[in-house]
Design a protein around this motif. Sequence first.
Motif, PDB file in Angstrom:
ATOM      1  N   GLY A 359       0.783  -1.231   0.000  1.00 21.76           N
ATOM      2  CA  GLY A 359       0.000   0.000   0.000  1.00 21.76           C
ATOM      3  C   GLY A 359       0.810   1.273   0.000  1.00 21.76           C
ATOM      4  O   GLY A 359       0.239   2.372  -0.019  1.00 21.76           O
ATOM      5  N   ARG A 360       2.135   1.178   0.010  1.00 26.98           N
ATOM      6  CA  ARG A 360       2.984   2.362   0.009  1.00 26.98           C
ATOM      7  C   ARG A 360       3.729   2.473  -1.320  1.00 26.98           C
ATOM      8  O   ARG A 360       4.049   1.472  -1.951  1.00 26.98           O
ATOM      9  CB  ARG A 360       3.991   2.320   1.155  1.00 26.98           C
ATOM     10  CG  ARG A 360       3.349   2.355   2.545  1.00 26.98           C
ATOM     11  CD  ARG A 360       4.414   2.405   3.622  1.00 26.98           C
ATOM     12  NE  ARG A 360       5.242   3.602   3.504  1.00 26.98           N
ATOM     13  CZ  ARG A 360       6.301   3.853   4.271  1.00 26.98           C
ATOM     14  NH1 ARG A 360       6.661   2.982   5.201  1.00 26.98           N
ATOM     15  NH2 ARG A 360       6.995   4.960   4.112  1.00 26.98           N
ATOM     16  N   SER A 361       3.974   3.701  -1.744  1.00 30.89           N
ATOM     17  CA  SER A 361       4.668   3.952  -3.002  1.00 30.89           C
ATOM     18  C   SER A 361       6.092   4.416  -2.712  1.00 30.89           C
ATOM     19  O   SER A 361       6.317   5.249  -1.807  1.00 30.89           O
ATOM     20  CB  SER A 361       3.933   5.031  -3.815  1.00 30.89           C
ATOM     21  OG  SER A 361       4.617   5.298  -5.017  1.00 30.89           O
ATOM     22  N   TYR A 362       7.043   3.878  -3.472  1.00 30.51           N
ATOM     23  CA  TYR A 362       8.452   4.219  -3.294  1.00 30.51           C
ATOM     24  C   TYR A 362       9.025   4.698  -4.640  1.00 30.51           C
ATOM     25  O   TYR A 362       8.731   4.109  -5.684  1.00 30.51           O
ATOM     26  CB  TYR A 362       9.251   3.014  -2.812  1.00 30.51           C
ATOM     27  CG  TYR A 362       8.795   2.467  -1.475  1.00 30.51           C
ATOM     28  CD1 TYR A 362       9.346   2.942  -0.294  1.00 30.51           C
ATOM     29  CD2 TYR A 362       7.800   1.493  -1.416  1.00 30.51           C
ATOM     30  CE1 TYR A 362       8.933   2.446   0.945  1.00 30.51           C
ATOM     31  CE2 TYR A 362       7.373   0.988  -0.194  1.00 30.51           C
ATOM     32  CZ  TYR A 362       7.936   1.470   0.992  1.00 30.51           C
ATOM     33  OH  TYR A 362       7.514   0.988   2.187  1.00 30.51           O
ATOM     34  N   ALA A 363       9.819   5.753  -4.593  1.00 23.86           N
ATOM     35  CA  ALA A 363      10.445   6.297  -5.796  1.00 23.86           C
ATOM     36  C   ALA A 363      11.958   6.307  -5.618  1.00 23.86           C
ATOM     37  O   ALA A 363      12.465   6.744  -4.581  1.00 23.86           O
ATOM     38  CB  ALA A 363       9.945   7.708  -6.068  1.00 23.86           C
ATOM     39  N   TYR A 364      12.673   5.829  -6.634  1.00 23.61           N
ATOM     40  CA  TYR A 364      14.136   5.797  -6.608  1.00 23.61           C
ATOM     41  C   TYR A 364      14.662   6.390  -7.910  1.00 23.61           C
ATOM     42  O   TYR A 364      14.119   6.147  -8.988  1.00 23.61           O
ATOM     43  CB  TYR A 364      14.656   4.363  -6.461  1.00 23.61           C
ATOM     44  CG  TYR A 364      14.402   3.745  -5.107  1.00 23.61           C
ATOM     45  CD1 TYR A 364      15.335   3.831  -4.089  1.00 23.61           C
ATOM     46  CD2 TYR A 364      13.209   3.069  -4.860  1.00 23.61           C
ATOM     47  CE1 TYR A 364      15.104   3.263  -2.842  1.00 23.61           C
ATOM     48  CE2 TYR A 364      12.957   2.497  -3.620  1.00 23.61           C
ATOM     49  CZ  TYR A 364      13.906   2.602  -2.617  1.00 23.61           C
ATOM     50  OH  TYR A 364      13.670   2.046  -1.393  1.00 23.61           O
ATOM     51  N   LEU A 365      15.732   7.148  -7.818  1.00 24.01           N
ATOM     52  CA  LEU A 365      16.403   7.689  -8.988  1.00 24.01           C
ATOM     53  C   LEU A 365      17.528   6.735  -9.349  1.00 24.01           C
ATOM     54  O   LEU A 365      18.486   6.565  -8.580  1.00 24.01           O
ATOM     55  CB  LEU A 365      16.955   9.093  -8.676  1.00 24.01           C
ATOM     56  CG  LEU A 365      17.381   9.941  -9.863  1.00 24.01           C
ATOM     57  CD1 LEU A 365      16.182  10.293 -10.738  1.00 24.01           C
ATOM     58  CD2 LEU A 365      18.066  11.224  -9.394  1.00 24.01           C
ATOM     59  N   ARG A 366      17.397   6.107 -10.504  1.00 20.52           N
ATOM     60  CA  ARG A 366      18.358   5.087 -10.911  1.00 20.52           C
ATOM     61  C   ARG A 366      18.899   5.388 -12.300  1.00 20.52           C
ATOM     62  O   ARG A 366      18.321   6.161 -13.055  1.00 20.52           O
ATOM     63  CB  ARG A 366      17.719   3.693 -10.897  1.00 20.52           C
ATOM     64  CG  ARG A 366      17.201   3.267  -9.525  1.00 20.52           C
ATOM     65  CD  ARG A 366      16.656   1.848  -9.573  1.00 20.52           C
ATOM     66  NE  ARG A 366      16.153   1.399  -8.287  1.00 20.52           N
ATOM     67  CZ  ARG A 366      16.883   0.890  -7.310  1.00 20.52           C
ATOM     68  NH1 ARG A 366      18.192   0.763  -7.496  1.00 20.52           N
ATOM     69  NH2 ARG A 366      16.346   0.505  -6.180  1.00 20.52           N
ATOM     70  N   CYS A 367      20.021   4.727 -12.648  1.00 24.18           N
ATOM     71  CA  CYS A 367      20.606   4.905 -13.977  1.00 24.18           C
ATOM     72  C   CYS A 367      20.225   3.734 -14.867  1.00 24.18           C
ATOM     73  O   CYS A 367      19.630   2.755 -14.423  1.00 24.18           O
ATOM     74  CB  CYS A 367      22.126   5.058 -13.886  1.00 24.18           C
ATOM     75  SG  CYS A 367      22.934   3.755 -12.950  1.00 24.18           S
ATOM     76  N   GLY A 368      20.608   3.847 -16.150  1.00 25.63           N
ATOM     77  CA  GLY A 368      20.118   2.880 -17.116  1.00 25.63           C
ATOM     78  C   GLY A 368      20.970   1.641 -17.309  1.00 25.63           C
ATOM     79  O   GLY A 368      20.443   0.580 -17.619  1.00 25.63           O
TER      80      GLY A 368
END
Length: 540
Positions: A359-368
């Motif tokens: 039920g929780r949303s997580y955002a991560y900044l990642r490379c390709g």
Amino acid sequence: MGRRTRGARTQASQRQYDIETEWTAADLAVLEELKRAEALLPDDAPRALLSVRLSVLTDETTSPIRQELDLRMLARERGYRVVGVASDLNVSATKVPPWKRKKLGDWLNNRAPEFDVLLFWKLDRFVRRLSDLSTMIDWCLKYRKNLVSKHDAIDLTTTAGKIMVTIIGGIAEIEAANTSTRVASLWEYTKTQSDWLIGKPAYGYETVETEDGRIVLGIDQTAHRALHWCRHVAMRAEPLSAQQMVNVLVRTGLCGQGLTASTLLRRLRNPALMGYRVEEDKNGGVRRSKLVLDGDGRPIRVADGVFTEEQFHSLQRALDRRGKQQPTRTPEGATKFLGVLICPDCKTNMTVQKTQSKGRSYAYLRCGKCKGGGLGAPNPYEIYGQLVEDVLKVLGDEPVMTREYRQGAEARKEQQRLEQSISYYMTGLEPGGRFTRTRFTKEQAEEKLDDQIRQLAAIDPESTKDRWVAVHNGKSFRTRWQEGGMEAMGADLLRVGVKCEVTRTKVPGVRAPRIRMKIKVPKDVRDRLILKDDDFAEAF
């Protein structure tokens, strides 16, 4: 039923033109003769740009060399000095308008001050759409350029040419008003037909021509093998991931190097694989396809299915079991400053990946390209905020400059008038001249001569040229970005070429890595920051 891929009949009779075509000795001799004649022209001769275009070379087409020589002959007849040749070969005039071509587009968008007249061999060598010609005519009138065709009655300096402009402009206006209606009507009609009339087939199919000349969809056997293999490994007890499938398909040559996991999943989820007609489903911001239904609410079959309905639906269930529940995309995109934030290790863009768990949303900044996306930065908006702060310190006080086109015709006319007047008074002040007969007339003439010499010296030589100038619009980039937000700043940084390297270092005992950011600004950033209006933006 015998059939063959559409277009096979014409490929044998056409071939691409080699850009490195060699000129014959006779052609070079003619070219040298034309250049010698051109060297005799006065310095103020009108400057001509030659536009040469060819899509494919056949026995009926005119070679680029012949086009150039004919245009140089036309320039000699009219007293034009050739300042450049915009040669765009293997380019379709139907698909690519003049301002989008590599060579001619650069002249039109960036080098307009360098020529006065644009010469082309024939109308279909220049444009094949009336709307494109109308756009070019408007551009020429705005920048006071002439448009001349060797084999058509197009010349903006002649009465017949101006009449042609009026006719073409009216036709183009009617065409523009009706285009959207015609296209929409054609697509709505096409959706209801079982035959394949227009459009690009979905992956897994290709257009083929039957013996009676009809165009239908057939199964692409290479794609058929790839799709069935993907279904086979997806149905295993321990299925392969989409990225693992991509690696195998690319390595075996069944798919191209540019295939990504998201593209493969879109292909596998496309209901067109059952042989039905589909259209894009724009609901929710997720790129998917949906079935097109006929008047009775049934799907329209246009081909044999790559999968049966049972095979397709069982594949969807398998993909759903393994798939991650991605949040709906936001209209402006998940990642701010896309193309600006990069990984210093793999040099690819940093993108935001969102997941949901319990039920929780997580955002991560990642490379390709780093394994697993590298050390993900768990707070993208903190990074955005730091980037905004750093950019404002470096570039926030820079003035917003806009590029404007200045014409030198009036200054040249005034310079010529002063030069003629000075010559007149100097001749009159020579011994025995008309102004030397009395002391009064001599003093008056000398005073007038001095005044006109001062006026001539005050004329800036640059003002006599057609040129681009940078003008301050009264704002700083800090103000511009405060008004436009992150989207405006991101667009400007991407346009200018500013990059920000995001280094993530693991901290013992801490889950989140330490973040260090390094902004890389080009040396010519002030020149790059100048805003350039797109004269052709409205054409799209």
